[in-house]
Design a protein around this motif. Structure first.
Motif, PDB file in Angstrom:
ATOM      1  N   THR A   2       0.860  -1.176  -0.080  1.00 27.30           N
ATOM      2  CA  THR A   2      -0.084   0.113  -0.197  1.00 27.30           C
ATOM      3  C   THR A   2       0.719   1.147   0.043  1.00 27.30           C
ATOM      4  N   ASN A   3       0.429   2.033  -0.662  1.00 29.30           N
ATOM      5  CA  ASN A   3       1.262   3.593  -0.692  1.00 29.30           C
ATOM      6  C   ASN A   3       0.599   4.376   0.023  1.00 29.30           C
ATOM      7  N   PRO A   4       1.472   5.627   0.347  1.00 30.04           N
ATOM      8  CA  PRO A   4       0.703   6.519   1.360  1.00 30.04           C
ATOM      9  C   PRO A   4      -0.419   6.947   0.945  1.00 30.04           C
ATOM     10  N   ILE A   5      -0.778   7.227  -0.403  1.00 26.82           N
ATOM     11  CA  ILE A   5      -2.065   7.788  -0.699  1.00 26.82           C
ATOM     12  C   ILE A   5      -3.209   6.890  -0.446  1.00 26.82           C
ATOM     13  N   GLU A   6      -2.943   5.831  -0.908  1.00 29.25           N
ATOM     14  CA  GLU A   6      -3.974   4.688  -0.397  1.00 29.25           C
ATOM     15  C   GLU A   6      -4.294   4.489   1.109  1.00 29.25           C
ATOM     16  N   THR A   7      -3.143   4.496   1.758  1.00 29.19           N
ATOM     17  CA  THR A   7      -3.054   4.396   3.257  1.00 29.19           C
ATOM     18  C   THR A   7      -3.968   5.668   3.823  1.00 29.19           C
ATOM     19  N   ARG A   8      -3.674   7.045   3.337  1.00 32.36           N
ATOM     20  CA  ARG A   8      -4.398   8.126   3.687  1.00 32.36           C
ATOM     21  C   ARG A   8      -6.287   7.893   3.444  1.00 32.36           C
ATOM     22  N   ALA A  66     -21.073  16.653  -3.683  1.00 32.59           N
ATOM     23  CA  ALA A  66     -20.850  16.297  -5.065  1.00 32.59           C
ATOM     24  C   ALA A  66     -19.567  16.541  -5.523  1.00 32.59           C
ATOM     25  N   ALA A  67     -18.943  17.746  -5.156  1.00 29.66           N
ATOM     26  CA  ALA A  67     -17.691  18.225  -5.706  1.00 29.66           C
ATOM     27  C   ALA A  67     -16.770  17.248  -5.167  1.00 29.66           C
ATOM     28  N   ALA A  68     -16.816  16.663  -3.848  1.00 29.07           N
ATOM     29  CA  ALA A  68     -15.809  15.585  -3.262  1.00 29.07           C
ATOM     30  C   ALA A  68     -15.864  14.477  -4.143  1.00 29.07           C
ATOM     31  N   ARG A  69     -17.055  14.011  -4.468  1.00 27.73           N
ATOM     32  CA  ARG A  69     -17.258  12.783  -5.413  1.00 27.73           C
ATOM     33  C   ARG A  69     -16.376  12.900  -6.661  1.00 27.73           C
ATOM     34  N   CYS A  70     -16.473  14.037  -7.122  1.00 34.85           N
ATOM     35  CA  CYS A  70     -15.679  14.364  -8.535  1.00 34.85           C
ATOM     36  C   CYS A  70     -14.400  14.257  -8.225  1.00 34.85           C
ATOM     37  N   ALA A  71     -13.881  14.753  -7.166  1.00 34.39           N
ATOM     38  CA  ALA A  71     -12.518  14.343  -6.782  1.00 34.39           C
ATOM     39  C   ALA A  71     -11.881  13.087  -6.609  1.00 34.39           C
ATOM     40  N   LEU A  72     -12.682  12.288  -6.002  1.00 35.69           N
ATOM     41  CA  LEU A  72     -12.663  10.817  -5.776  1.00 35.69           C
ATOM     42  C   LEU A  72     -12.319  10.176  -7.251  1.00 35.69           C
ATOM     43  N   ALA A 115     -13.945  19.615  -3.314  1.00 39.92           N
ATOM     44  CA  ALA A 115     -13.163  18.882  -3.916  1.00 39.92           C
ATOM     45  C   ALA A 115     -11.793  19.399  -3.531  1.00 39.92           C
ATOM     46  N   SER A 116     -11.473  20.770  -3.350  1.00 34.80           N
ATOM     47  CA  SER A 116      -9.995  21.081  -3.106  1.00 34.80           C
ATOM     48  C   SER A 116      -9.947  20.498  -1.444  1.00 34.80           C
ATOM     49  N   ASN A 117     -10.835  20.643  -0.641  1.00 34.91           N
ATOM     50  CA  ASN A 117     -10.290  20.076   0.824  1.00 34.91           C
ATOM     51  C   ASN A 117     -10.004  18.740   0.723  1.00 34.91           C
ATOM     52  N   LEU A 118     -11.040  17.978  -0.041  1.00 37.77           N
ATOM     53  CA  LEU A 118     -10.496  16.403  -0.085  1.00 37.77           C
ATOM     54  C   LEU A 118      -9.254  16.157  -0.636  1.00 37.77           C
ATOM     55  N   LEU A 119      -8.973  16.874  -1.719  1.00 38.34           N
ATOM     56  CA  LEU A 119      -7.484  16.453  -2.343  1.00 38.34           C
ATOM     57  C   LEU A 119      -6.408  17.097  -1.213  1.00 38.34           C
ATOM     58  N   GLY A 120      -6.625  18.200  -0.244  1.00 39.20           N
ATOM     59  CA  GLY A 120      -5.688  18.510   0.486  1.00 39.20           C
ATOM     60  C   GLY A 120      -5.543  17.471   1.561  1.00 39.20           C
ATOM     61  N   GLU A 121      -6.738  16.837   2.288  1.00 40.70           N
ATOM     62  CA  GLU A 121      -6.640  15.913   3.202  1.00 40.70           C
ATOM     63  C   GLU A 121      -5.931  14.537   2.680  1.00 40.70           C
ATOM     64  N   VAL A 122      -6.245  14.142   1.457  1.00 43.95           N
ATOM     65  CA  VAL A 122      -5.513  13.045   1.048  1.00 43.95           C
ATOM     66  C   VAL A 122      -4.297  13.061   0.876  1.00 43.95           C
ATOM     67  N   LEU A 123      -3.796  14.244   0.133  1.00 45.17           N
ATOM     68  CA  LEU A 123      -2.493  14.394  -0.522  1.00 45.17           C
ATOM     69  C   LEU A 123      -1.455  15.265   0.293  1.00 45.17           C
TER      70      LEU A 123
END
Length: 154
Positions: A2-8, A66-72, A115-123
């Protein structure tokens, strides 16, 4: 392994959907050099498309989801482009977001923060990006949000 992104993602209780197939005559992504251009991902979840117009059918919080789902879905396309190896993702470069909005709705940036917040939390730092957030009168199939993105890969 598992890589760090998948772990997060797992730590946040998030799972990537399968990379959505194109809904019209285009390819899901194009790589040129170290940049990956991902086609617009429409808002959808396990129940199907997330439909509605912000300011009429949906409030800002629903739009953010909905935007967070787009980010996923964007991350799922990146994973597909990297043959399943998300560790090749260096950073998010830019998002272009379109929000299905009534004429008097002006909170598109707050919606796209989903979307932006989700990408920040994950990455983390690699999730910080340039961005556009535009209100439009309608989106394909009546979806609430559509977002495309540019990503840097190693």
């Amino acid at each position: 392994m598992t890589n760090p992104i998948e772990t997060r993602l797992a730590a946040l209780g998030l799972t990537l959907p399968d990379a959505p197939a194109p809904l019209a005559a285009y390819v899901p992504f194009v790589r040129t050099g170290d940049l990956l251009h991902v086609s617009g991902q429409v808002s959808s979840d396990a129940d199907g498309l997330i439909l509605g117009q912000l300011g009429k059918d949906l409030d800002v919080e629903a739009g953010q989801k909905a935007a967070a789902r787009c980010a996923l879905s964007l991350l799922a396309q990146v994973k597909a482009a990297c043959d399943g190896d998300l560790s090749r993702l260096v950073r998010v470069v830019k998002l272009n977001a379109f929000v299905n909005s009534t004429a008097d709705f002006t909170d598109q940036p707050a919606v796209v923060n989903g979307a932006s917040n989700l990408l920040g939390e994950v990455l983390g730092e690699a999730g910080k990006h340039a961005r556009s957030a535009v209100g439009v009168a309608q989106l394909p199939f009546g979806v609430a949000v559509e977002i495309d993105g540019i990503f840097q890969l190693s």
